[in-house]
Design a protein around this motif. Structure first.
Motif, PDB file in Angstrom:
ATOM      1  N   ASP A  92       0.848  -1.189   0.000  1.00 61.85           N
ATOM      2  CA  ASP A  92       0.000   0.000   0.000  1.00 61.85           C
ATOM      3  C   ASP A  92       0.886   1.243   0.000  1.00 61.85           C
ATOM      4  O   ASP A  92       2.118   1.144   0.045  1.00 61.85           O
ATOM      5  CB  ASP A  92      -0.946   0.011   1.206  1.00 61.85           C
ATOM      6  N   ALA A  93       0.247   2.403  -0.052  1.00 58.86           N
ATOM      7  CA  ALA A  93       0.995   3.662  -0.102  1.00 58.86           C
ATOM      8  C   ALA A  93       1.821   3.879   1.156  1.00 58.86           C
ATOM      9  O   ALA A  93       2.925   4.430   1.098  1.00 58.86           O
ATOM     10  CB  ALA A  93       0.022   4.823  -0.315  1.00 58.86           C
ATOM     11  N   PHE A 114       4.220  -0.037  -7.806  1.00 58.11           N
ATOM     12  CA  PHE A 114       3.257  -0.841  -7.065  1.00 58.11           C
ATOM     13  C   PHE A 114       2.785  -1.976  -7.959  1.00 58.11           C
ATOM     14  O   PHE A 114       2.111  -1.746  -8.966  1.00 58.11           O
ATOM     15  CB  PHE A 114       2.080   0.025  -6.614  1.00 58.11           C
ATOM     16  N   LEU A 119      -0.066  -5.444  -4.095  1.00 58.82           N
ATOM     17  CA  LEU A 119      -1.115  -4.603  -3.525  1.00 58.82           C
ATOM     18  C   LEU A 119      -2.187  -5.476  -2.876  1.00 58.82           C
ATOM     19  O   LEU A 119      -2.661  -6.443  -3.471  1.00 58.82           O
ATOM     20  CB  LEU A 119      -1.744  -3.725  -4.605  1.00 58.82           C
ATOM     21  N   CYS A 128      -3.151   4.656  -3.612  1.00 60.92           N
ATOM     22  CA  CYS A 128      -1.826   4.845  -4.213  1.00 60.92           C
ATOM     23  C   CYS A 128      -1.850   5.862  -5.346  1.00 60.92           C
ATOM     24  O   CYS A 128      -0.910   6.655  -5.494  1.00 60.92           O
ATOM     25  CB  CYS A 128      -1.299   3.521  -4.754  1.00 60.92           C
ATOM     26  N   SER A 136       1.573  10.811  -5.379  1.00 59.74           N
ATOM     27  CA  SER A 136       0.923   9.911  -6.338  1.00 59.74           C
ATOM     28  C   SER A 136       1.467  10.083  -7.759  1.00 59.74           C
ATOM     29  O   SER A 136       1.535   9.108  -8.520  1.00 59.74           O
ATOM     30  CB  SER A 136      -0.589  10.121  -6.330  1.00 59.74           C
ATOM     31  N   ARG A 139       4.419   7.706  -8.910  1.00 60.49           N
ATOM     32  CA  ARG A 139       4.225   6.272  -8.742  1.00 60.49           C
ATOM     33  C   ARG A 139       3.819   5.605 -10.048  1.00 60.49           C
ATOM     34  O   ARG A 139       3.258   6.241 -10.935  1.00 60.49           O
ATOM     35  CB  ARG A 139       3.154   6.010  -7.669  1.00 60.49           C
TER      36      ARG A 139
END
Length: 237
Positions: A92-93, A114, A119, A128, A136, A139
């Motif tokens: 996760d973030a 990710f 996830l 995310c 964000s 990513r």
């Protein structure tokens, strides 16, 4: 076609990835450089591809262990112009932001990847890549599959409305397999997300494969084996 060289890092050594079978990975033997030291291999690959970007899969972290933090710091400090795309099994973030804090200012040059295999939920996917969330924009989502099966507990593959601007199409069974790229999956995802930057991964053997991948809709490709085996020529900046 943009080439992004790849290193797979296991217990401090660069290893050769074959078909996503991580238990069988062995230290890299390369036609471009001697040894499996991360800094040596990373610098050599970036120079060969004329790339300031490098994709690093932290296999220790991806298999449930700790992130190889000391190695990441050494790499980023030694190559100050490097942008590092890092897949370290982020669930996760919060996991990525925790690592960002440990890296300090060096994290400004890290693109956090990710993977759908890591996830843990649809909610984690949405968080995310929520444009209102800090970080964000830096990513990337990796849509992972192995053996024709999606690795996707969070349902990332079908959540097109949650995809970020950059999406990796990671076909693990073709990594290091000399089987050619999976162009059908690439075309399928290009049709779903015509405005995305699609980065393919797995199967590239030679320049003709890169040309075919570009025609199928790829904007960039992650490469390793074809570089080490001398099948892709050196690029000039």
């Amino acid at each position: 076609m943009i080439l992004i060289p790849v290193v797979d890092l296991l217990q401090g050594q660069v290893v050769r990835a074959v078909a996503g079978n991580r238990s069988a990975y062995r230290p890299i033997v390369s036609g471009l450089c001697q040894g499996s030291d991360l800094l040596t291999v990373a610098q050599t690959l970036c120079e060969h591809c004329a790339s300031s970007q490098l994709y690093l899969a932290d296999l220790d972290a991806l298999q449930g262990g700790p992130v190889q933090l000391a190695q990441l710091r050494t790499l980023l400090e030694a190559l100050p112009d490097l942008q590092l795309w890092l897949d370290a099994g982020f669930a996760d973030a919060a996991a990525a932001e925790s690592l960002r804090g440990q890296l300090g200012p060096l994290a400004d040059r890290v693109v956090f990847v990710f993977g759908s295999e890591s996830l843990h939920s649809r909610a984690a996917l949405a968080e995310c890549f929520d444009p209102l969330q800090p970080g964000s924009a830096g990513r990337v989502l990796s849509l992972d599959r192995r053996g024709g099966q999606r690795l996707d507990a969070a349902g990332c593959w079908d959540a097109v409305d949650l995809w970020p601007r950059r999406v990796i199409v990671m076909t693990l069974e073709r990594v290091g397999s000399d089987a050619g790229p999976d162009l059908d999956t690439l075309r399928e995802l290009r049709a779903k997300a015509p405005g995305a930057m699609l980065i393919g991964a797995g199967g590239i053997r030679h320049e003709a494969d890169l040309a075919a991948a570009q025609q199928a809709g790829a904007d960039a490709w992650l490469v390793a084996s074809a570089l080490h085996d001398g099948r892709l020529p050196r690029r000039i900046r």
